[in-house]
Design a protein around this motif. Structure first.
Motif, short mmCIF file in Angstrom:
data_model
loop_
_atom_site.label_atom_id
_atom_site.label_comp_id
_atom_site.label_asym_id
_atom_site.label_seq_id
_atom_site.Cartn_x
_atom_site.Cartn_y
_atom_site.Cartn_z
N PRO A 77 100.18 162.70 19.19
CA PRO A 77 99.66 161.52 18.51
C PRO A 77 98.17 161.28 18.74
O PRO A 77 97.68 161.87 19.68
N ILE A 102 94.60 158.89 18.92
CA ILE A 102 94.16 157.70 19.62
C ILE A 102 93.46 156.73 18.36
O ILE A 102 92.99 157.35 17.62
N THR A 110 91.16 154.59 27.29
CA THR A 110 92.26 154.41 26.34
C THR A 110 93.45 153.74 26.92
O THR A 110 93.89 154.35 28.13
N ALA A 132 91.29 158.52 15.36
CA ALA A 132 90.35 159.71 15.53
C ALA A 132 90.57 160.27 16.65
O ALA A 132 90.34 159.89 18.04
N ASN A 169 101.57 165.13 30.60
CA ASN A 169 101.77 164.02 29.55
C ASN A 169 103.27 164.01 29.01
O ASN A 169 103.50 164.62 27.95
N ALA A 191 105.60 162.11 27.85
CA ALA A 191 105.75 161.57 26.52
C ALA A 191 105.54 162.61 25.31
O ALA A 191 106.41 162.66 24.38
N VAL A 192 104.51 163.12 25.54
CA VAL A 192 104.20 164.00 24.44
C VAL A 192 104.86 165.26 24.44
O VAL A 192 105.31 165.91 23.42
O1 TXA Z 1 87.35 160.09 24.08
C1 TXA Z 1 88.31 160.27 23.30
O2 TXA Z 1 89.69 160.01 23.51
C2 TXA Z 1 88.29 160.98 22.01
C3 TXA Z 1 87.45 160.30 21.03
C4 TXA Z 1 87.35 160.90 19.87
O3 TXA Z 1 87.86 159.04 21.13
N1 TXA Z 1 89.60 161.22 21.38
C5 TXA Z 1 90.47 162.12 21.87
O4 TXA Z 1 91.55 162.36 21.03
O5 TXA Z 1 90.40 162.79 22.63
P1 TXA Z 1 92.70 163.45 21.20
O6 TXA Z 1 93.61 163.38 20.21
O7 TXA Z 1 91.95 164.77 21.23
O8 TXA Z 1 93.39 163.38 22.45
C6 TXA Z 1 94.21 162.31 22.66
C7 TXA Z 1 95.30 162.49 23.35
C8 TXA Z 1 96.27 163.58 23.01
O9 TXA Z 1 96.32 164.44 24.03
C9 TXA Z 1 97.60 162.78 22.82
O10 TXA Z 1 98.62 163.71 23.23
C10 TXA Z 1 97.50 161.48 23.75
O11 TXA Z 1 96.00 161.36 23.57
N2 TXA Z 1 98.11 160.46 23.04
C11 TXA Z 1 97.84 159.58 22.13
N3 TXA Z 1 98.84 158.62 21.79
C12 TXA Z 1 99.50 158.65 22.80
C13 TXA Z 1 100.92 158.28 23.01
N4 TXA Z 1 101.39 157.20 22.37
N5 TXA Z 1 101.77 158.62 24.27
C14 TXA Z 1 101.11 159.27 24.96
N6 TXA Z 1 99.95 160.30 24.95
C15 TXA Z 1 99.38 159.88 23.88
#
Ligand code: TXA
Ligand code: MG
Length: 345
Positions: A65, A67, A103, A146, A227, A229-230
């Protein structure tokens, strides 16, 4: 596809670039944007067709998923619900750390496409403090999905050049907002009501710039080992997510200097924390290359800012293996160790 790189180095170019970024988002396309942590690949979070382009450009599997970045502090209430038992704590975290690199996972509202959350019942929300990102988010108005703007499994980019390296030809636009001031991805937390004490539980799902120390006055801080959930969402073996953050060159965290047994003829580079002999790594080998994250007495915050850019630089040195020295397991040191362990496995 031609990838355009737009600058924001003075007010006139910034305005022009911000308008172009907003128009791109409005047209349902993707654009790489600077944040204070790492560059993100953004699209309209409420438009599944636009969001699908993020997955395609990154070659990201759909079980992982995204952010969602908010245009203003209270916008989380438009896309998420806040369970009664944690309302007070969520407001405290939002007021203390937003805009900034925290986050928060919250139950999602129906308006958020399932594609964004990979079908999970929660949505990850944050508000970036990068001045260019803030202006784009405010002017666009909708939340922006993003993830980091790298190809899946590769290093997170902390400069526009690093984005171009990985995504040139795959996205239409990159906004250059300079080097990222934090250099490490946001801390991800989940908050639950008090269990058997007065304090709510703040679970750190991914360590990052907002540390245990920063969070502990708001609740009992615990670290999630992974993690789940993922991982449970993934059709593959859970190990797939472990291969994150890897450079092309083999990289290994050497927890103790004694464990090093170099193979003859191989070229080794040392990623040193502070470059001091007393730590036992510098003199261990005739290293082909050495890079130091925070020379001198060593500061984890400085090392964090330079972490991804230094690994990226070492990745271009034609080494057979990068050996990483451990940094102190405190502050943002935890986030770097987490990434080094994942890259090593
Ligand atoms: O600093 C950051 O967070 C950067 C900048 C661009 O904002 N974004 C980032 O996104 O690092 P990403 O997609 O590379 O990492 C987000 C992580 C992923 O590993 C995803 O598995 C986890 O957040 N994630 C997102 N939604 C989730 C959810 N509903 N439950 C558990 N994990 C979630
Ligand atoms: Mg990422």
């Amino acid at each position: 596809m031609v990838t355009e790189l737009l600058q924001t180095d003075n007010e006139i170019s910034a305005r022009e670039s911000i308008n172009r970024a907003v128009a791109t988002l409005q047209a349902g396309d993707v654009v790489a944007l600077p944040t204070e942590t790492v560059y993100g690949l953004g699209a309209d979070a409420l438009d599944p067709v636009a969001v699908e382009k993020i997955f395609a450009a990154k070659e990201r599997p759909h079980f992982d998923p995204l952010i969602v970045h908010l245009p203003h502090k209270n916008a989380y209430l438009d896309i998420a619900t806040v369970p009664d038992g944690v309302k007070h704590t969520i407001v405290q975290l939002v007021e203390t750390f937003w805009p900034g690199p925290l986050t928060i996972l919250l139950p999602k509202k129906g308006i958020v496409p399932d594609l964004v959350t990979a079908g999970l019942p929660t949505v990850a929300v944050r508000m970036s403090e990068h001045p260019v990102f803030k202006r784009i988010a405010k002017s666009f108005g909708n939340p922006i999905a993003a993830p980091s703007a790298n190809r899946f499994g590769c290093l997170s980019p902390t400069s526009a050049e690093a984005v171009l390296d990985q995504l040139e030809g795959k996205i239409p636009l990159i906004i250059n907002g300079g080097a990222c001031s934090r250099g490490l991805e946001s801390t991800i937390v989940r908050v639950s009501p008090p269990e058997n004490g007065p304090k709510p539980v703040i679970e750190i799902i991914r360590p990052g710039p907002i540390t245990e120390d920063d969070l502990k006055k708001f609740g009992k801080v615990v670290f999630a080992e992974r993690n789940t959930a993922v991982e449970e969402n993934s059709p593959e073996a859970p190990g797939q997510l472990q291969s994150h953050y890897a450079p092309r060159t083999m990289l290994r965290l050497l927890e103790k200097p004694e464990d090093f047994s170099p193979e003859p003829g191989k070229k080794y580079g040392l990623l040193s924390y502070r470059g001091q002999e007393k730590d036992g790594y510098i003199q261990l080998h005739e290293w082909d290359e050495i890079r130091v994250l925070s020379p001198g007495s060593g500061r984890v915050a400085e090392a964090g800012i330079r972490f991804f850019s230094t690994i990226r630089e070492m990745d271009d040195l034609f080494l057979d293996e990068i050996i990483a020295e451990p940094m102190p397991d405190r502050g943002v040191g935890k986030a770097m160790l987490d990434k080094l362990r994942k890259a090593s496995s």
